[in-house]
Design a protein around this motif. Structure first.
Motif, short mmCIF file in Angstrom:
data_model
loop_
_atom_site.label_atom_id
_atom_site.label_comp_id
_atom_site.label_asym_id
_atom_site.label_seq_id
_atom_site.Cartn_x
_atom_site.Cartn_y
_atom_site.Cartn_z
N GLN A 1 0.84 -1.21 0.00
CA GLN A 1 0.00 0.00 0.00
C GLN A 1 0.87 1.26 0.00
O GLN A 1 0.59 2.21 -0.72
N GLN A 2 1.92 1.25 0.83
CA GLN A 2 2.77 2.43 0.94
C GLN A 2 3.52 2.74 -0.34
O GLN A 2 3.66 3.90 -0.72
N SER B 1 1.23 4.18 -3.32
CA SER B 1 0.83 5.58 -3.30
C SER B 1 2.03 6.54 -3.24
O SER B 1 1.86 7.75 -3.17
N ASP B 2 3.25 6.00 -3.27
CA ASP B 2 4.42 6.86 -3.07
C ASP B 2 5.59 6.32 -3.90
O ASP B 2 6.26 5.37 -3.50
N ASN B 3 5.85 6.98 -5.03
CA ASN B 3 6.87 6.45 -5.94
C ASN B 3 8.27 6.53 -5.35
O ASN B 3 9.10 5.66 -5.62
#
Ligand code: ATP
Length: 198
Positions: A72-73, A76-78
Motif C-alpha cells: 500500500q505504501q 501511493s508513493d513512488n
C-alpha cells in the motif's frame, strides 16, 4: 562455466508446474520469488533496512514484514517504491547469484516471472518461456488464487506482453494442454538443454 537457463512466463503460465518437473529430473532450480520472500524473513539484515526506511509500523506482532502495508505504501508513493527497490534488488541479486553458484546439476534454472522486466536476463545463457494464451492464464491463476479474473488481467497488463516474451525465447514450452502434455514438453526442453552443454 556452468550453463544457466532462465525460465519465465506470465502469471499463471505454469512456471512452478514446469520447474517441479525439472526438479524431478534432477535439475536445480533457483526461484526469484522464493528468494525475494526469504531475504526479508524475521531477523534478516534486509528486513532491518526496510524498518529503517519505513518505520517499525511495517512489522507485524510476530516480527514478520507486513506485506500488505508495504504494498500500500509503495503504491501511493513512488519515492518509497524506489527506496524499497534500492534495498531489495541488490540483495535479491546477490542471493540469486550465490544460489546459482552453489548449484551442482548439469545445468541450473533461474525461474523468474519478471526475468526481462527486472534485468535478470544478463545472468542467463538461454531462456525458456512457458507460454499459454491470456484466457488460460486468467482462468488458471484466478482458480489458484481464488480471485476475480479481472484482478489477474490487471497483472497480465503490467507484465511484458506474450508476444514480446516469446520473441526473446530460445525455447518455448506450450502449456495450453494437460499436465501430462507439460511433462512431455519439459522432457524435450531438458534434452535440448543437455545438448547445449556438449
Ligand atoms: P505465478 O507467476 O503466478 O507464480 P506460475 O507461472 O508459477 O504462476 P503455476 O502456479 O505453475 O504458474 O500454474 C498456475 C495454476 O495452473 C496452478 O494452479 C497450476 O496447478 C495450474 N496448471 C499449470 N499447468 C497446468 C496444466 N497444464 N493443466 C492444468 N492446470 C495447470
Amino acid at each position: 562455466k556452468k550453463l544457466i537457463i532462465g525460465i519465465t512466463g506470465g502469471i499463471g503460465s505454469g512456471k512452478t508446474a514446469a520447474t517441479n518437473i525439472f526438479q524431478q529430473l534432477g535439475i536445480d532450480v533457483v526461484d526469484a520469488d522464493i528468494v525475494a520472500r526469504d531475504i526479508v524473513k524475521v531477523g534478516s539484515p534486509v528486513l532491518d533496512l526496510i524498518v529503517k526506511q519505513f518505520g517499525k509500523g511495517i512489522i507485524l506482532a510476530d516480527g514478520s514484514l507486513n506485506r500488505a502495508m508495504l504494498r500500500q505504501q509503495i503504491f501511493s508513493d513512488n519515492a518509497q517504491k524506489l527506496a524499497l527497490n534500492a534495498i531489495m534488488h541488490p540483495a535479491i541479486r546477490a542471493e540469486l547469484l550465490a544460489q546459482l553458484d552453489a548449484a551442482t546439476s548439469d545445468y541450473v534454472l533461474l525461474s523468474a516471472p519478471l526475468l526481462f522486466e527486472n534485468g535478470l536476463e544478463k545472468y542467463v545463457d538461454k531462456v525458456i518461456v512457458v507460454d499459454v494464451d491470456e484466457s488460460v492464464q486468467m482462468r488458471r491463476a484466478s482458480d489458484r488464487d481464488g480471485v476475480e479474473p479481472s484482478q489477474i488481467e490487471a497483472i497480465i497488463n503490467s507484465q511484458l506482453s506474450r508476444h514480446e516474451r516469446k520473441n526473446k525465447a530460445d525455447f518455448i514450452i506450450d502449456n495450453s494442454g494437460s499436465l501430462l502434455m507439460l511433462n512431455e514438453q519439459v522432457k524435450a526442453a531438458h534434452i535440448w538443454a543437455k545438448n547445449l552443454i556438449i
